[in-house]
Enzyme design. Structure first.
Site, mmCIF file in Angstrom:
data_model
loop_
_atom_site.group_PDB
_atom_site.id
_atom_site.type_symbol
_atom_site.label_atom_id
_atom_site.label_comp_id
_atom_site.label_asym_id
_atom_site.label_seq_id
_atom_site.Cartn_x
_atom_site.Cartn_y
_atom_site.Cartn_z
ATOM 1 N N ARG A 131 13.058 36.723 6.810
ATOM 2 C CA ARG A 131 14.295 37.210 7.123
ATOM 3 C C ARG A 131 14.901 35.989 7.861
ATOM 4 N NH1 ARG A 131 12.606 42.094 7.528
ATOM 5 N NH2 ARG A 131 12.547 43.400 5.546
ATOM 6 N N LYS A 153 25.828 25.385 5.149
ATOM 7 C CA LYS A 153 25.942 26.031 4.017
ATOM 8 C C LYS A 153 24.528 25.396 3.264
ATOM 9 C CE LYS A 153 30.316 25.386 2.571
ATOM 10 N NZ LYS A 153 31.321 25.403 1.212
ATOM 11 N N GLU A 195 32.368 10.449 0.329
ATOM 12 C CA GLU A 195 32.672 11.394 1.303
ATOM 13 C C GLU A 195 33.186 10.746 2.536
ATOM 14 O OE1 GLU A 195 32.589 14.487 0.255
ATOM 15 O OE2 GLU A 195 30.882 14.737 -1.368
ATOM 16 N N LYS A 237 33.583 16.391 10.117
ATOM 17 C CA LYS A 237 32.657 17.571 9.599
ATOM 18 C C LYS A 237 32.642 18.599 10.591
ATOM 19 C CE LYS A 237 30.287 20.135 6.418
ATOM 20 N NZ LYS A 237 29.632 20.099 5.050
ATOM 21 N N GLU A 247 34.637 29.340 6.403
ATOM 22 C CA GLU A 247 35.568 28.867 5.161
ATOM 23 C C GLU A 247 36.674 30.122 4.906
ATOM 24 O OE1 GLU A 247 33.112 27.274 2.154
ATOM 25 O OE2 GLU A 247 34.730 26.025 1.233
ATOM 26 N N ARG A 251 38.446 24.667 6.535
ATOM 27 C CA ARG A 251 37.531 24.113 6.128
ATOM 28 C C ARG A 251 37.631 23.550 4.541
ATOM 29 N NH1 ARG A 251 31.117 25.869 7.340
ATOM 30 N NH2 ARG A 251 30.125 24.334 5.803
ATOM 31 N N ASN A 255 37.360 19.917 0.772
ATOM 32 C CA ASN A 255 37.047 20.023 -0.563
ATOM 33 C C ASN A 255 37.864 19.112 -1.393
ATOM 34 O OD1 ASN A 255 34.649 21.514 -0.995
ATOM 35 N ND2 ASN A 255 35.726 23.377 -0.887
ATOM 36 N N HIS A 258 37.569 17.348 -4.846
ATOM 37 C CA HIS A 258 36.304 18.075 -5.315
ATOM 38 C C HIS A 258 36.993 19.030 -6.448
ATOM 39 C CE1 HIS A 258 34.167 16.657 -2.143
ATOM 40 N NE2 HIS A 258 33.168 17.149 -2.258
ATOM 41 N N HIS A 262 34.444 18.429 -9.059
ATOM 42 C CA HIS A 262 33.370 19.549 -9.621
ATOM 43 C C HIS A 262 33.431 19.667 -11.063
ATOM 44 C CE1 HIS A 262 32.536 21.257 -5.069
ATOM 45 N NE2 HIS A 262 31.794 20.405 -5.716
ATOM 46 N N HIS A 276 27.870 12.424 -7.635
ATOM 47 C CA HIS A 276 28.713 13.323 -7.071
ATOM 48 C C HIS A 276 29.827 12.522 -6.445
ATOM 49 C CE1 HIS A 276 30.476 16.797 -4.876
ATOM 50 N NE2 HIS A 276 30.311 16.249 -3.888
HETATM 51 N N1 LIG Z 1 25.193 22.389 1.654
HETATM 52 C C1 LIG Z 1 26.147 21.510 1.827
HETATM 53 O O1 LIG Z 1 27.104 21.668 2.757
HETATM 54 C C2 LIG Z 1 26.255 20.253 0.619
HETATM 55 C C3 LIG Z 1 27.182 19.484 0.858
HETATM 56 C C4 LIG Z 1 27.538 18.311 0.203
HETATM 57 C C5 LIG Z 1 26.367 18.323 -1.047
HETATM 58 N N2 LIG Z 1 25.252 19.290 -1.066
HETATM 59 C C6 LIG Z 1 24.340 18.889 -2.003
HETATM 60 O O2 LIG Z 1 23.486 17.751 -1.897
HETATM 61 C C7 LIG Z 1 22.915 17.633 -2.956
HETATM 62 C C8 LIG Z 1 23.045 15.794 -3.080
HETATM 63 O O3 LIG Z 1 22.404 15.274 -1.998
HETATM 64 P P1 LIG Z 1 22.242 13.885 -1.937
HETATM 65 O O4 LIG Z 1 23.328 12.949 -2.433
HETATM 66 O O5 LIG Z 1 21.600 13.459 -0.661
HETATM 67 O O6 LIG Z 1 21.046 13.609 -3.349
HETATM 68 P P2 LIG Z 1 19.421 13.608 -3.271
HETATM 69 O O7 LIG Z 1 18.934 14.547 -2.323
HETATM 70 O O8 LIG Z 1 19.044 14.000 -4.698
HETATM 71 O O9 LIG Z 1 18.894 12.245 -2.778
HETATM 72 C C9 LIG Z 1 19.121 11.133 -3.655
HETATM 73 C C10 LIG Z 1 17.896 10.258 -3.870
HETATM 74 O O10 LIG Z 1 17.903 9.586 -2.814
HETATM 75 C C11 LIG Z 1 16.385 9.501 -2.385
HETATM 76 N N3 LIG Z 1 16.464 9.089 -0.895
HETATM 77 C C12 LIG Z 1 16.792 9.943 0.044
HETATM 78 N N4 LIG Z 1 16.703 9.263 1.297
HETATM 79 C C13 LIG Z 1 16.350 8.080 0.888
HETATM 80 C C14 LIG Z 1 16.006 7.126 1.726
HETATM 81 N N5 LIG Z 1 16.446 7.145 3.094
HETATM 82 N N6 LIG Z 1 15.716 5.710 1.169
HETATM 83 C C15 LIG Z 1 15.411 5.655 -0.202
HETATM 84 N N7 LIG Z 1 15.709 6.916 -0.933
HETATM 85 C C16 LIG Z 1 16.112 8.055 -0.479
HETATM 86 C C17 LIG Z 1 15.803 10.857 -2.880
HETATM 87 O O11 LIG Z 1 14.460 10.974 -2.993
HETATM 88 C C18 LIG Z 1 16.656 10.911 -4.009
HETATM 89 O O12 LIG Z 1 16.009 10.264 -5.116
HETATM 90 C C19 LIG Z 1 23.616 18.150 -3.848
HETATM 91 O O13 LIG Z 1 22.694 18.868 -4.730
HETATM 92 C C20 LIG Z 1 24.750 18.894 -3.423
HETATM 93 O O14 LIG Z 1 25.289 19.945 -4.143
HETATM 94 C C21 LIG Z 1 25.241 20.121 -0.193
HETATM 95 ZN ZN LIG Z 2 31.056 16.404 -1.915
#
Ligand SMILES: NC(=O)c1ccc[n+]([C@@H]2O[C@H](COP(=O)([O-])OP(=O)(O)OC[C@H]3O[C@@H](n4cnc5c(N)ncnc54)[C@H](O)[C@@H]3O)[C@@H](O)[C@H]2O)c1
Ligand SMILES: [Zn+2]
Length: 378
Positions: A131, A153, A195, A237, A247, A251, A255, A258, A262, A276
Site C-alpha cells: 500500500r 501521476k 514539452e 510544472k 487536476e 493543471r 495538456n 495534447h 494524443h 510523443h
Molecule cells: N507521469 C506523467 O506525468 C507523465 C508525463 C509525460 C509522459 N509520461 C510518460 O513517459 C513515457 C515516455 O517517457 P520518455 O520520453 O522518457 O521515454 P522512455 O522512458 O521510453 O525513454 C526513451 C529512451 O531513452 C533511453 N534513455 C533514457 N535515458 C537515457 C540517457 N540519459 N541516455 C541514453 N539513453 C537514455 C531509454 O532507455 C529509452 O530507450 C510515456 O509512457 C508517457 O506516457 C508520463
Molecule cells: Zn506530454
C-alpha cells in the site's frame, strides 16, 4: 511562478536548482543540475536508515546512472527492457514480485532511474506495493526531467489505452542530473524539447525568449544553458502542480497540444516513428490554428509558436500518415472520457494559456484536416 526575464544562464540555474513541490499533502524537492547522480546513492542510503533499497532502471539507463546509484546506496538492481511496452500490467506484476524478492518493507526506498517508462511503472509499483513504499525519481530523459517525474501521476497502459491504470504517488525527491542528457539519442532529446517549448508558451514567456535567443546552445546541449532551460521548465510544472495537485483546473494547461497529439498517437497505433514530442508539436500547431479560428490566439502568437517548432526541427503537421476518420475517432473517444465535450487548451498570449474552450465541430474539422495535410520530416 513568475521569474524575472532571464539573467545569465548559470545564475538563473543556481537560483532555480531547488524547487519545492507542495501539493495534495505531499512536499518534496526537485533538484536540477549536472553531476547530481554522484550524490544520489549516498543520499538514498542515509535516508533509508538501514531499510533495503531497490534501483529500477532499463538496459540503457543502467550504465548511464543506475549501476552507480545502486553501488553507492548498496541497493539491489533491476533492469527492464527499454520501451513503452514495458509500461504494462504484466511488468507491474513482475516488478511487485521483484520487490517482494528483494525483501522490501514499508520503509524501503525504490529508486526509478530512467525515462518516463521506468518512472511511471516504478511509481505505480511504489504506490501499491505494501500500500505504498518510498519512491525517489532520477529522471534520465529530458521529457522525464521536465515532465513525467514531477507531479506524482504514475500509471501503466492497458491494451485499451495509455495510462489507464495508475495512481498519484509523490516521490520523496526528484534528482534531475542534466549531465545525463549528453548521451540521450537526438530523437528523444527533440521529443523532450517539444514539452519545453510547450511550457514556455503556456506559462513562461521568458523561457520562450530563452529558447529563441539560445537555440544553438540548446541544440548543442551546452551544459549551462541546458541546466537553465531544464530548471526553468521544471519550475513551470512545479508551479502549476502546486496550484492544482489533483487536476481540477489549471493543471489542464499542461495538456496544451495534447488533444490532437494524443489522438494522433492513438490513430497511428503508437507508431514507432512517432515520438510523443513530435505528436505534441503537431498538436500545438493544430491548437494554434484552432485558437486563431475562434479568435482566442492572436496571429503573432501563432507565428512565435511556429517559429519555435521550426527552430527546433519539430513537425508542424502530422509527421506520419493517418486517416482523418481514425483521428476524429480518437478525438471522439477523448470526448467520451471528458463527458461529452472536448475542451481545448488555447494560447491567449505567449506565456499564457487558458483551458476549457469549447470549439465548434467545423473549426476542429478544418484544423484537423490541416494538421494531417503535410508530412514534414524530422
Ligand atoms: N507521469 C506523467 O506525468 C507523465 C508525463 C509525460 C509522459 N509520461 C510518460 O513517459 C513515457 C515516455 O517517457 P520518455 O520520453 O522518457 O521515454 P522512455 O522512458 O521510453 O525513454 C526513451 C529512451 O531513452 C533511453 N534513455 C533514457 N535515458 C537515457 C540517457 N540519459 N541516455 C541514453 N539513453 C537514455 C531509454 O532507455 C529509452 O530507450 C510515456 O509512457 C508517457 O506516457 C508520463
Ligand atoms: Zn506530454
Amino acid at each position: 511562478v513568475r521569474w524575472p526575464r532571464w539573467p545569465a544562464p548559470t545564475a538563473l540555474a543556481a537560483a532555480l536548482a531547488e524547487l519545492r513541490v507542495n501539493s495534495g499533502g505531499a512536499a518534496y524537492e526537485v533538484r536540477v543540475g549536472p553531476g547530481l547522480v554522484q550524490a544520489v546513492g549516498r543520499w538514498v542510503r542515509e535516508r533509508a536508515g538501514g531499510a533495503r533499497v531497490l534501483v529500477v532502471c532499463d538496459h540503457n539507463t543502467v550504465m548511464v546512472a543506475g549501476q552507480r546509484i545502486a553501488d553507492d546506496s548498496g541497493a539491489a538492481i533491476l533492469e527492464l527492457e527499454p520501451g513503452e511496452r514495458t509500461k504494462s500490467f504484466e511488468e507491474l506484476r513482475a516488478l511487485c514480485l521483484a520487490m517482494a524478492d528483494a525483501g522490501l518493507e514499508r520503509r524501503s526506498i525504490v529508486v526509478a532511474v530512467g525515462g518516463g517508462v521506468v518512472g511511471d511503472l516504478t511509481g505505480t509499483a511504489a504506490a501499491i506495493y505494501l500500500r505504498g513504499i518510498r519512491l525517489v525519481q532520477v529522471p534520465t530523459t529530458l521529457l522525464a526531467m521536465v515532465d513525467s517525474s514531477i507531479g506524482g501521476k504514475v500509471g501503466v497502459n492497458l491494451p485499451a489505452g495509455k495510462n489507464l491504470v495508475g495512481a498519484f504517488k509523490a516521490p520523496e525527491a526528484v534528482f534531475a542530473d542534466t549531465g545525463l542528457l549528453a548521451g540521450l539519442p537526438e530523437r528523444e532529446f527533440r521529443s523532450g524539447l517539444a514539452e519545453v517549448i510547450k511550457s514556455g508558451l503556456i506559462a513562461d514567456a521568458g523561457l520562450t525568449a530563452m529558447l529563441t535567443d539560445r537555440r544553438e546552445e540548446v541544440l548543442a546541449r551546452d551544459a549551462a544553458v541546458l541546466e537553465a532551460v531544464v530548471a526553468r521548465t521544471c519550475a513551470v510544472k512545479v508551479g502549476v502542480v502546486n496550484r492544482d495537485a489533483t487536476e481540477v483546473g489549471e493543471r489542464a494547461i499542461l495538456n496544451y497540444g495534447h488533444t490532437f497529439g494524443h489522438a494522433l498517437e492513438a490513430a497511428s497505433g503508437y507508431a514507432a516513428g512517432l515520438t510523443h514530442g513530435m505528436a505534441v508539436a503537431a498538436g500545438m500547431a493544430v491548437a494554434g490554428r484552432v485558437g486563431a479560428s475562434v479568435g482566442v490566439t492572436p496571429p503573432e502568437v501563432v507565428e512565435v509558436q511556429q517559429r519555435q517548432l521550426e527552430d527546433y526541427g519539430l513537425p508542424q503537421r502530422a509527421p506520419v500518415a493517418v486517416a482523418a476518420m481514425d483521428l476524429l475517432g480518437a478525438l471522439g473517444r477523448d470526448k467520451k472520457a471528458a463527458a461529452g465535450r472536448v475542451r481545448w487548451v488555447l494560447l491567449e498570449a505567449v506565456g499564457h494559456a487558458t483551458w476549457g474552450h469549447e470549439v465548434p465541430d467545423e473549426v476542429v474539422g478544418e484544423a484537423v484536416a490541416w494538421g494531417l495535410g503535410g508530412n514534414p520530416v524530422i
